[in-house]
Write a protein that holds these residues in place. Sequence first.
Motif, PDB file in Angstrom:
ATOM      1  N   SER A 294       0.813  -1.218   0.000  1.00 17.69           N
ATOM      2  CA  SER A 294       0.000   0.000   0.000  1.00 17.69           C
ATOM      3  C   SER A 294       0.848   1.271   0.000  1.00 17.69           C
ATOM      4  N   LEU A 295       2.179   1.125   0.064  1.00 15.90           N
ATOM      5  CA  LEU A 295       3.066   2.282   0.105  1.00 15.90           C
ATOM      6  C   LEU A 295       3.401   2.764  -1.306  1.00 15.90           C
ATOM      7  N   SER A 296       4.092   3.889  -1.381  1.00 14.00           N
ATOM      8  CA  SER A 296       4.529   4.421  -2.674  1.00 14.00           C
ATOM      9  C   SER A 296       5.613   3.516  -3.254  1.00 14.00           C
ATOM     10  N   PRO A 297       5.820   3.565  -4.583  1.00 14.08           N
ATOM     11  CA  PRO A 297       6.873   2.739  -5.192  1.00 14.08           C
ATOM     12  C   PRO A 297       8.250   2.963  -4.565  1.00 14.08           C
ATOM     13  N   ARG A 298       8.551   4.210  -4.219  1.00 17.07           N
ATOM     14  CA  ARG A 298       9.860   4.504  -3.607  1.00 17.07           C
ATOM     15  C   ARG A 298       9.972   3.837  -2.238  1.00 17.07           C
ATOM     16  N   ALA A 299       8.909   3.909  -1.439  1.00 15.76           N
ATOM     17  CA  ALA A 299       8.926   3.277  -0.126  1.00 15.76           C
ATOM     18  C   ALA A 299       8.963   1.754  -0.242  1.00 15.76           C
TER      19      ALA A 299
END
Length: 625
Positions: A98-103
């Motif tokens: 559910s996090l951003s691609p970077r995270a």
Amino acid sequence: MSAAADLPGRAHAAPATPSDWLAVAERWLRLAVEIPAALLVAAEVLILFAGIGARALGHPIIWSDELASILFLWLAMLGSVVAIQRGEHMRLTFVVGSLSPRAQAWCEALAVGAVFAFLVLLLHAAYDYTDDQSFVETPALGWPGTIRALAVPVGFVAALLSSSLRLARHGIADLLGVGLVLGGLAALLALGAPALTGMGNWSLVVFFVGLLGVGIVAGVPIAFSFALATSAYLLTVTSTPLTIVVGRMDEGMSSLILLAIPLFVLLGQLVEVTGMARVMVAFLASLLGHVKAGMSYVLLGAMLLVSGISGSKTADMAAVAPVLFPEMRRRGMKDGELLSLLAASGAMSETIPPSIVLIAIASVTGVSIAALFTAGILPALVLAVVLAAVARYRAGREEDAVTVARAPASVVGKTLVVALPALLLPFLIRTAVVEGVATATEVSTIGIAYALLLGLLVYRGGLRARAVLPMLARTASLSGAILFIVGAASAMAWALTQSGFSHDLARAMAAVPGGQVGFLLISVVAFMVLGSLLEGIPAIVLFGPLLFPIAHQFGIHEVHYSMVVILAMGLGLFAPPFGLCYYAACIIGQVSPESGMRRIWIYLGALFLGLLVLTFVPWFSTGFL
């Protein structure tokens, strides 16, 4: 640029980029591990089958089980390395996804970094453990224990190399961040050691709730989260050497009964590749496809049949869904309904022998595996009836359902004749174990031989020589992931027991209001949560040795209690938003998770009511013992 262009001897090859060299290194390392692991799977099948044949002829091979046990630890360790290389170790990805691609990329680096840190931490202990085993001699072959125990440090070194190559694909910033997090955590534990020691058993919450929970939520593979939490606990608040962790992992992975796991995983793949699953499903569809909710009944029946062969929920769904879903969609069923029914049927069939969870329970608690195999069928049939009733009710609400004509008797008869050899396999497996003809481990080799004969002589065309090595490597990977979890959970269970936690838990559970009824209800809720968060096998290995003695004190039959906790874990395992197998069902059925989020609860609710009936009517579990 292809990796082949960078190999020595290629004329006019362009200079290789770092990523190209990494790809070459990863490919060669993967081959160096996968090929021996695949050969070990084949060797185990041949050794056990030879042992069965020799015993049947009256000339038993006294060293066959011993050699199988020695090779088994090598298979478990190399298989776990293959699982690292393929990214197939069990992990919770719901939160990270559910996090951003970077995270997500950073969390992936953290997961690999945690695996790397654990391997570095225990590598020296693994060599010490191997040295200690040099004083042990195997009784039949007379080999030093070092030959067997060397599998652990060799596996650790190969896993370290694999983890290093995976880490090298991440940027410097990610690696520095991971190093700071892991180093800072280690420093905090070292500085806080006096305070944690003074907390007594409350420190268990820090390690086995806090540290373990953070690791699992962050996407660190469950097995390595277990092992890291255990190692951190022992290093911080005890003087126990880490060789104990290695020894307990070895002991947890080395039970010969667990050898059934890779063999049944291989059998499940053979059932799919040879087309046996397809012909069984075709027969059920011709028999029931025309009735209201008929294809739902076919799916339930197919899951009951296939569960008795593969022993793996993912393999079960992979064998059934691709065959049935296209036809069920054509007949008007929505994707969400298909997904919900598939996931619920996976939870329903958890106790069908030879379930790997049944084998794991027998291994860690000492419950008779023959009794578990006998008892597991009726509870699953009860839940199948419950799901069939829900499926029929739901079919009446599908406005665009397609009416299908009854298949002619000639078609039913023809599909039965074609499917009959495949339909005999689950009954052959169960009968051989229950009647004492073969052990659960040995009977899997009989099933493999039977499936190979059917694939070569009856269902010709599905089995190809070039598919054998990938199939064996896949078996090694899945088995290694499962066995490493069992080993890590065994070490964690030992640490919890030595801390006195088991005695505290026993006292707390014994004081539950309602006596036996209260204990059973708490067990149902607890194992539903554990199944959702951890997956069935680690939960059983971790808590089985602690809770089964308590159940015995309350006068609960051990086989009945086994059925209750397995089915409760199955409910959690397939329940969104955390149930790992729910997302496996989504992938296999090619349905988005959101499609089933609302529809699945009526199925899971019905299963929960059925579970309560099974919990408080022990006859369903023990009536045929």
